[in-house]
Design a protein around this motif. Structure first.
Motif, short mmCIF file in Angstrom:
data_model
loop_
_atom_site.label_atom_id
_atom_site.label_comp_id
_atom_site.label_asym_id
_atom_site.label_seq_id
_atom_site.Cartn_x
_atom_site.Cartn_y
_atom_site.Cartn_z
N PRO A 177 -5.91 -32.00 -10.43
CA PRO A 177 -6.37 -33.31 -9.96
C PRO A 177 -6.88 -34.15 -11.12
O PRO A 177 -7.34 -33.61 -12.14
CB PRO A 177 -7.48 -32.97 -8.97
CG PRO A 177 -7.98 -31.64 -9.40
CD PRO A 177 -6.79 -30.91 -9.96
N ILE A 222 -2.33 -31.22 -2.83
CA ILE A 222 -2.55 -30.00 -2.04
C ILE A 222 -1.23 -29.56 -1.39
O ILE A 222 -0.59 -30.33 -0.67
CB ILE A 222 -3.61 -30.23 -0.96
CG1 ILE A 222 -4.93 -30.69 -1.60
CG2 ILE A 222 -3.83 -28.97 -0.13
CD1 ILE A 222 -5.98 -31.13 -0.59
N GLU A 255 -3.43 -21.74 -9.95
CA GLU A 255 -3.12 -22.94 -9.17
C GLU A 255 -3.98 -23.05 -7.91
O GLU A 255 -3.86 -24.00 -7.15
CB GLU A 255 -1.63 -22.95 -8.80
CG GLU A 255 -1.20 -21.74 -7.99
CD GLU A 255 0.30 -21.65 -7.83
OE1 GLU A 255 0.77 -20.63 -7.30
OE2 GLU A 255 1.02 -22.57 -8.24
N TRP A 287 -5.33 -35.27 -5.34
CA TRP A 287 -5.27 -33.82 -5.20
C TRP A 287 -3.94 -33.46 -4.53
O TRP A 287 -3.74 -33.73 -3.35
CB TRP A 287 -6.44 -33.30 -4.36
CG TRP A 287 -7.76 -33.32 -5.07
CD1 TRP A 287 -8.37 -34.39 -5.65
CD2 TRP A 287 -8.62 -32.20 -5.28
NE1 TRP A 287 -9.56 -34.03 -6.20
CE2 TRP A 287 -9.76 -32.69 -5.99
CE3 TRP A 287 -8.57 -30.85 -4.95
CZ2 TRP A 287 -10.81 -31.86 -6.37
CZ3 TRP A 287 -9.62 -30.03 -5.32
CH2 TRP A 287 -10.73 -30.53 -6.03
N LEU A 331 -2.82 -26.19 -5.44
CA LEU A 331 -2.47 -27.52 -5.93
C LEU A 331 -1.20 -27.45 -6.78
O LEU A 331 -1.00 -26.53 -7.58
CB LEU A 331 -3.61 -28.11 -6.76
CG LEU A 331 -4.99 -28.19 -6.10
CD1 LEU A 331 -5.97 -28.89 -7.04
CD2 LEU A 331 -4.93 -28.91 -4.77
#
Length: 301
Positions: A236, A278, A252, A276, A232
């Protein structure tokens, strides 16, 4: 119910091939039939459509006994075998017209073009099949299976040899057909296809069904939740999403177990929509693949 098989047993000569196979498929469902080479998948299909006579067991295709009503069943059935027979000198349009006539159908050129349009070959209708790529031939085989607008499709490795775009396009075709009520029995070794297309699967090993049910139910009952490592760009805003269980955090990287009721692409889409960020996804194990490998351990590949 389009397909009902229970307690299926069959021997060829003195050699037992099927010992106890069972599966059920409803209208509008895509059912994944899985198993290693030599497990009995092709024999199961051949018996289900009436080409082989079982020693024991219950079989109903479209509500009828295939040993008694084979011709009637075949009129509502489309089959794509793994080994397709193509004639390189024919155009796709002539090829479908030929197979339509063999099945007692008289289709107009417009109706044939609609079949080709369904599989994305309408612009190649007059092109000789001998110039087709492998992927184009797979599409043509699918169009042939759709000749009679079947209620039931039996497909053996329909995306074999296709590039990722071609696979996704075939996936979309199958999902659209299922949405119209067509039942699809899908035989494939590509578990990614199964996870995207199927809710229910059956796994055959050594001529015996060793698992049947929803992917989510089988994965959950066998404690095989799919585990992923997500990188990430930022934390989040919330980590209590219903579709993932956070197992660990390593800088991370976030290690999560995926809700088996969702396909990975849908889960990622939902996580992205919830903030999120990603940037990278790595599969750690679990899920249908892990379940399949465990159940087929020691079997032929």
């Amino acid at each position: 119910m389009l397909v009902e098989i229970d307690g299926l047993r069959l021997s060829i000569g003195a050699t037992p091939i099927l010992h106890d196979v069972h599966l059920a498929l409803s209208a509008g469902e895509i059912f994944g039939l899985l198993g290693p080479n030599g497990a009995g998948k092709s024999t199961t299909i051949a018996t289900a459509i009436g080409l082989l006579k079982p020693d024991a067991g219950h079989i109903r295709m479209l509500g009828k006994d295939p040993q008694v009503f084979a011709n009637e069943i075949h009129r509502h059935l489309g089959v794509l075998p793994e080994q397709n027979g193509f004639y390189g000198w024919m155009s796709a349009e002539d090829y479908l017209a030929f197979f339509a006539a063999m099945n007692g159908l008289s289709l107009s050129r417009n109706e044939i073009r609609k079949r080709l349009d369904t599989v994305g070959l309408h612009t190649r209708a007059r092109q000789p099949i001998g110039t087709y790529s492998h992927g184009m031939r797979q599409r043509l085989g699918l169009a042939r299976a759709l000749i009679a607008n079947p209620d039931l499709l039996i497909l053996d490795e329909p995306t074999n040899g296709l590039d990722p775009r071609g696979r996704r396009e075939v996936h979309d075709i199958l999902l659209e057909l299922a949405g119209k009520g067509v039942g699809i029995l899908l035989c494939t070794h590509l578990l990614d296809d199964v996870e995207r297309l199927c809710q229910r699967v059956g796994i055959i090993v050594g001529g015996r069904t060793v698992a049947e049910g929803t992917i989510a139910g089988l994965v959950r009952s066998e404690h095989r939740l799919a585990r992923f490592r997500l990188k990430l760009a930022s934390d989040p805003t919330q980590t209590d999403e219903a579709n993932v269980t956070v197992v660990a955090r390593e800088g991370e990287w976030w290690v999560v177990d995926l809700n088996p009721a969702l396909t990975p692409d849908k889960a990622w889409s939902e996580l992205l929509s919830h903030g999120w960020a990603i940037t990278e996804i790595r599969r750690e194990g679990g899920g249908l693949e892990d379940l399949y490998l465990t159940l087929t351990e020691g079997s032929a590949a």
